[in-house]
Design a protein around this motif. Structure first.
Motif, PDB file in Angstrom:
ATOM      1  N   ARG A 274       0.822  -1.204   0.000  1.00  0.00           N
ATOM      2  CA  ARG A 274       0.000   0.000   0.000  1.00  0.00           C
ATOM      3  C   ARG A 274       0.861   1.260   0.000  1.00  0.00           C
ATOM      4  O   ARG A 274       0.584   2.213  -0.740  1.00  0.00           O
ATOM      5  N   ALA A 275       1.924   1.258   0.829  1.00  0.00           N
ATOM      6  CA  ALA A 275       2.792   2.429   0.899  1.00  0.00           C
ATOM      7  C   ALA A 275       3.480   2.680  -0.436  1.00  0.00           C
ATOM      8  O   ALA A 275       3.584   3.823  -0.907  1.00  0.00           O
ATOM      9  N   VAL A 276       3.950   1.626  -1.084  1.00  0.00           N
ATOM     10  CA  VAL A 276       4.634   1.764  -2.369  1.00  0.00           C
ATOM     11  C   VAL A 276       3.642   2.206  -3.452  1.00  0.00           C
ATOM     12  O   VAL A 276       3.949   3.078  -4.281  1.00  0.00           O
ATOM     13  N   ALA A 277       2.451   1.608  -3.438  1.00  0.00           N
ATOM     14  CA  ALA A 277       1.447   1.978  -4.440  1.00  0.00           C
ATOM     15  C   ALA A 277       1.050   3.441  -4.295  1.00  0.00           C
ATOM     16  O   ALA A 277       0.898   4.162  -5.287  1.00  0.00           O
ATOM     17  N   CYS A 278       0.897   3.899  -3.048  1.00  0.00           N
ATOM     18  CA  CYS A 278       0.518   5.295  -2.837  1.00  0.00           C
ATOM     19  C   CYS A 278       1.617   6.251  -3.305  1.00  0.00           C
ATOM     20  O   CYS A 278       1.332   7.386  -3.690  1.00  0.00           O
ATOM     21  N   ARG A 279       2.849   5.785  -3.303  1.00  0.00           N
ATOM     22  CA  ARG A 279       3.968   6.631  -3.709  1.00  0.00           C
ATOM     23  C   ARG A 279       4.182   6.622  -5.226  1.00  0.00           C
ATOM     24  O   ARG A 279       4.522   7.653  -5.820  1.00  0.00           O
ATOM     25  N   PHE A 280       3.954   5.484  -5.871  1.00  0.00           N
ATOM     26  CA  PHE A 280       4.327   5.357  -7.278  1.00  0.00           C
ATOM     27  C   PHE A 280       3.148   5.236  -8.246  1.00  0.00           C
ATOM     28  O   PHE A 280       3.289   5.576  -9.423  1.00  0.00           O
ATOM     29  N   SER A 281       1.991   4.715  -7.796  1.00  0.00           N
ATOM     30  CA  SER A 281       0.940   4.353  -8.751  1.00  0.00           C
ATOM     31  C   SER A 281       0.198   5.572  -9.286  1.00  0.00           C
ATOM     32  O   SER A 281      -0.069   6.536  -8.559  1.00  0.00           O
ATOM     33  N   ILE A 282      -0.122   5.533 -10.577  1.00  0.00           N
ATOM     34  CA  ILE A 282      -0.941   6.573 -11.203  1.00  0.00           C
ATOM     35  C   ILE A 282      -2.380   6.105 -11.352  1.00  0.00           C
ATOM     36  O   ILE A 282      -3.200   6.790 -11.959  1.00  0.00           O
ATOM     37  N   ASP A 283      -2.707   4.964 -10.797  1.00  0.00           N
ATOM     38  CA  ASP A 283      -4.059   4.406 -10.851  1.00  0.00           C
ATOM     39  C   ASP A 283      -4.975   5.239  -9.952  1.00  0.00           C
ATOM     40  O   ASP A 283      -4.756   5.311  -8.740  1.00  0.00           O
ATOM     41  N   PRO A 284      -6.025   5.898 -10.497  1.00  0.00           N
ATOM     42  CA  PRO A 284      -6.901   6.730  -9.667  1.00  0.00           C
ATOM     43  C   PRO A 284      -7.550   5.962  -8.521  1.00  0.00           C
ATOM     44  O   PRO A 284      -7.840   6.543  -7.475  1.00  0.00           O
ATOM     45  N   ALA A 285      -7.778   4.657  -8.705  1.00  0.00           N
ATOM     46  CA  ALA A 285      -8.425   3.875  -7.655  1.00  0.00           C
ATOM     47  C   ALA A 285      -7.533   3.706  -6.435  1.00  0.00           C
ATOM     48  O   ALA A 285      -8.021   3.431  -5.342  1.00  0.00           O
ATOM     49  N   ARG A 287      -5.504   6.003  -4.867  1.00  0.00           N
ATOM     50  CA  ARG A 287      -5.622   7.113  -3.923  1.00  0.00           C
ATOM     51  C   ARG A 287      -7.061   7.507  -3.640  1.00  0.00           C
ATOM     52  O   ARG A 287      -7.330   8.182  -2.648  1.00  0.00           O
ATOM     53  N   GLY A 288      -7.996   7.122  -4.482  1.00  0.00           N
ATOM     54  CA  GLY A 288      -9.368   7.516  -4.264  1.00  0.00           C
ATOM     55  C   GLY A 288      -9.497   9.025  -4.252  1.00  0.00           C
ATOM     56  O   GLY A 288      -8.985   9.736  -5.115  1.00  0.00           O
ATOM     57  N   GLN A 289     -10.134   9.568  -3.205  1.00  0.00           N
ATOM     58  CA  GLN A 289     -10.314  11.009  -3.077  1.00  0.00           C
ATOM     59  C   GLN A 289      -9.253  11.644  -2.182  1.00  0.00           C
ATOM     60  O   GLN A 289      -9.387  12.806  -1.799  1.00  0.00           O
ATOM     61  N   GLY A 290      -8.234  10.885  -1.819  1.00  0.00           N
ATOM     62  CA  GLY A 290      -7.203  11.436  -0.961  1.00  0.00           C
ATOM     63  C   GLY A 290      -7.714  11.857   0.399  1.00  0.00           C
ATOM     64  O   GLY A 290      -7.167  12.753   1.031  1.00  0.00           O
ATOM     65  N   GLY A 291      -8.770  11.199   0.858  1.00  0.00           N
ATOM     66  CA  GLY A 291      -9.362  11.532   2.152  1.00  0.00           C
ATOM     67  C   GLY A 291     -10.362  12.659   2.107  1.00  0.00           C
ATOM     68  O   GLY A 291     -10.951  13.007   3.139  1.00  0.00           O
ATOM     69  N   ALA A 292     -10.603  13.257   0.931  1.00  0.00           N
ATOM     70  CA  ALA A 292     -11.476  14.434   0.839  1.00  0.00           C
ATOM     71  C   ALA A 292     -12.923  14.090   1.165  1.00  0.00           C
ATOM     72  O   ALA A 292     -13.483  13.133   0.620  1.00  0.00           O
ATOM     73  N   LEU A 293     -13.521  14.884   2.046  1.00  0.00           N
ATOM     74  CA  LEU A 293     -14.929  14.739   2.406  1.00  0.00           C
ATOM     75  C   LEU A 293     -15.805  15.775   1.724  1.00  0.00           C
ATOM     76  O   LEU A 293     -17.014  15.608   1.649  1.00  0.00           O
ATOM     77  N   GLY A 294     -15.219  16.877   1.265  1.00  0.00           N
ATOM     78  CA  GLY A 294     -16.001  17.974   0.722  1.00  0.00           C
ATOM     79  C   GLY A 294     -16.531  18.875   1.824  1.00  0.00           C
ATOM     80  O   GLY A 294     -16.075  18.833   2.966  1.00  0.00           O
ATOM     81  N   TRP A 295     -17.514  19.678   1.477  1.00  0.00           N
ATOM     82  CA  TRP A 295     -18.066  20.642   2.437  1.00  0.00           C
ATOM     83  C   TRP A 295     -18.914  19.921   3.469  1.00  0.00           C
ATOM     84  O   TRP A 295     -19.809  19.162   3.121  1.00  0.00           O
ATOM     85  N   ARG A 296     -18.609  20.164   4.743  1.00  0.00           N
ATOM     86  CA  ARG A 296     -19.340  19.520   5.829  1.00  0.00           C
ATOM     87  C   ARG A 296     -19.779  20.557   6.871  1.00  0.00           C
ATOM     88  O   ARG A 296     -19.080  21.540   7.131  1.00  0.00           O
ATOM     89  N   SER A 297     -20.941  20.281   7.436  1.00  0.00           N
ATOM     90  CA  SER A 297     -21.441  21.063   8.568  1.00  0.00           C
ATOM     91  C   SER A 297     -21.391  20.176   9.809  1.00  0.00           C
ATOM     92  O   SER A 297     -21.010  19.000   9.733  1.00  0.00           O
ATOM     93  N   ARG A 298     -21.799  20.724  10.919  1.00  0.00           N
ATOM     94  CA  ARG A 298     -21.823  19.931  12.149  1.00  0.00           C
ATOM     95  C   ARG A 298     -22.701  18.685  11.969  1.00  0.00           C
ATOM     96  O   ARG A 298     -22.360  17.597  12.420  1.00  0.00           O
ATOM     97  N   ALA A 299     -23.826  18.857  11.259  1.00  0.00           N
ATOM     98  CA  ALA A 299     -24.769  17.746  11.091  1.00  0.00           C
ATOM     99  C   ALA A 299     -24.241  16.658  10.172  1.00  0.00           C
ATOM    100  O   ALA A 299     -24.682  15.512  10.260  1.00  0.00           O
ATOM    101  N   THR A 300     -23.300  17.005   9.287  1.00  0.00           N
ATOM    102  CA  THR A 300     -22.834  16.012   8.310  1.00  0.00           C
ATOM    103  C   THR A 300     -21.422  15.510   8.591  1.00  0.00           C
ATOM    104  O   THR A 300     -20.849  14.805   7.767  1.00  0.00           O
ATOM    105  N   LEU A 301     -20.866  15.861   9.754  1.00  0.00           N
ATOM    106  CA  LEU A 301     -19.597  15.269  10.168  1.00  0.00           C
ATOM    107  C   LEU A 301     -19.819  13.813  10.558  1.00  0.00           C
ATOM    108  O   LEU A 301     -20.952  13.412  10.886  1.00  0.00           O
ATOM    109  N   PRO A 302     -18.778  12.992  10.543  1.00  0.00           N
ATOM    110  CA  PRO A 302     -18.942  11.610  11.002  1.00  0.00           C
ATOM    111  C   PRO A 302     -19.536  11.573  12.407  1.00  0.00           C
ATOM    112  O   PRO A 302     -19.197  12.392  13.271  1.00  0.00           O
ATOM    113  N   ARG A 303     -20.416  10.656  12.650  1.00  0.00           N
ATOM    114  CA  ARG A 303     -21.112  10.583  13.931  1.00  0.00           C
ATOM    115  C   ARG A 303     -20.190  10.071  15.038  1.00  0.00           C
ATOM    116  O   ARG A 303     -19.304   9.265  14.793  1.00  0.00           O
TER     117      ARG A 303
END
Length: 504
Positions: A274-285, A287-303
């Protein structure tokens, strides 16, 4: 008069009838359970719908079909499929027929099961209610229904042409079986005799409601029988056989031969894939969204976060202190901030979730020191929805892999790390962890046949179809309405919206 039918034995028999009354092969119409395609997506059956009304609503006797507007040219051709031409009049009559047939099915369900057995409050537990709801859901969107009928008629033309080209014939028992299922007569003492008695009555009604000729209605049943005969023939001719061998793999796609070799050296030195793939791979799958959640409010944060305000009040660009929820330890990167129309605080967030407080603190420290947050999310985060797969593709059969790997794996029977191998995606490494043989189950084979048959129809239409006019799109009938087919059926009685009758 509708008599409530009681008794577990009878209800079990009714369930058997209902489970077989739907058509399973093109042309299928009332089988759309995806409510988002209908007007009832926002108006599902209410918590306490009344169901079929015990006080019959007013209806004309006999039913009088609305007169088509003089401006409509019912003889206007709207499509040609091979040597078959579809006219506007044929299309409008078929839509009316399918609306009648669907509502007639709902009527028969009520008469078989009984008013007291129709219960909308337990979705998935009441077969009769679910089937009636599916019918109303489909008919509620008259436009989508009309498009569906148009597609059905085109596919029927393709099926009839192919049936003729192959010099096939339809056994009478197949057509009889269609009508026996349509009328729910499977458990009658003599189903064929009961069907022969019921069919003339049905045809007389269907002609009155739709304007179709008897022979054209009978041709609908014949087309269905043709489809049931053709599907296994064409499906098996064209369906790819499910792969018997599958592999549990991890995959890395590098941009160059040099980077692929560097990645391979890191793996052979013992670095986690996983560490090597995250460093070298160009496959979009990876890294996914790189942890991005987008715009969040208090109500839409993880419970379950103990202090959500600390996240939303943090400065833009900052890394928050880890917080624990039932899902693990969360570290957030705070991006831009703004307030919504109600004045509520919003923040553009990225998140990493790990299992321990120690690792969470380490990741937060590394992020504050300038390490790429998306790369850290790829390498460590347990949230697969935002962090990608890290190159772990799990079990795959050879058809899901590039053809270069399929050929390579066919010639190499050992597990291990392979590559670099040049594919259309880049320079690839493949770690084969396990392999297994699997015998396809009958359901998989059946789905493959169905998919191949549907794809064949689409391919034939792409070649044989000549659209001649789109006048049909503005001329989709919305009649007959439920109460015009059965006085105990109405949209309101089922907690569903009444479709608006559009101008022809």
């Amino acid at each position: 008069m509708i008599r409530p039918l009681r008794g577990l034995i009878y209800l079990a028999a009714a369930a058997l009838l209902l489970s077989g009354c739907g058509v399973s092969v093109t042309p299928e119409v009332i089988q759309d359970l995806r409510s988002e395609l209908t007007l009832t997506a926002r108006a599902r059956p209410s918590a306490t719908p009344s169901g079929p009304t015990r006080t019959p609503t007013a209806t004309s006797t006999p039913y009088i079909r609305p007169t088509d507007a003089e401006a409509l040219d019912l003889d206007q051709p709207i499509a040609r499929i091979g040597d078959q031409t579809l006219t506007l009049g044929q299309f409008r009559a078929r839509v009316r027929y399918e609306r009648f047939a669907a509502l007639d099915e709902a009527r028969r369900i009520v008469e078989i099961v009984g008013l007291e057995a129709i219960n909308f409050t337990a979705a998935g537990e009441n077969l009769a209610a679910d089937r009636i709801a599916a019918i109303f859901n489909t008919l509620a969107n008259s436009r989508a229904f009309g498009y569906q009928i148009y597609d059905v008629m085109l596919r029927e033309a393709v099926i009839r042409a192919e049936f003729k080209a192959r010099n096939l014939s339809v056994p009478q028992e197949d057509i009889d079986g269609y009508w026996i299922r349509r009328f729910n007569l499977q458990l009658a003492p003599d189903p064929r005799a009961a069907m022969a008695e019921e069919l003339p009555r049905y045809l007389e009604q269907a002609v009155r409601y739709s304007g179709m000729r008897e022979q054209d209605i009978l041709a609908v049943a014949e087309s269905f029988a043709m489809a049931t005969i053709l599907q296994p023939i064409i499906g098996r001719e064209r369906a790819a056989q499910p792969a018997a061998l599958s592999f549990r793999v991890k995959r890395l796609i590098a941009a160059s031969e040099a980077e692929a070799q560097a990645a391979k050296a890191a793996l052979e030195a013992g670095e986690p894939f996983r560490a090597v793939a995250c460093r070298f791979s160009i496959d979009p799958a990876v890294r996914g969204q790189g942890g991005a959640l987008g715009w969040r409010s208090r109500a839409t944060l993880p419970r379950g976060l103990p202090d959500p305000n600390a996240i939303l009040s943090a400065e833009s660009g900052s890394i928050t202190a880890p917080q624990q929820s039932p899902l693990g330890w969360h570290t957030f990167k705070v991006g831009a901030k703004r307030r919504d129309a109600d004045g509520e605080q919003l923040a553009d967030l990225a998140m990493i979730v790990v299992a321990s407080a120690t690792l969470a603190e380490e990741i937060a420290a590394r992020a504050r020191q300038g390490e790429d947050f998306a790369a850290l999310a790829c390498q460590y985060s347990l949230d697969s929805a935002t962090a990608g797969n890290g190159g772990d593709y799990g079990w795959q059969d050879v058809t899901a892999l590039p053809p270069e790997w399929a050929r390579f794996l066919a010639a190499n029977t050992e597990n291990g790390l392979y590559g670099p191998l040049r594919t259309a995606a880049g320079h690839e490494l493949l770690l084969v962890e396990e392999r297994r043989f699997s015998v396809p189950n009958p359901q998989e084979l059946e789905r493959a046949v169905e998919a191949a048959f549907s794809a064949w129809q689409a391919q034939r239409l792409a070649v044989d179809l000549t659209p001649l006019s789109d006048a049909w799109q503005a001329a989709i009938p919305t009649d007959p309405l439920p109460r015009q087919v059965a006085p105990f059926l109405s949209e309101e009685a089922f907690g569903l919206p009444t479709p608006q009758t559009s101008a022809p």
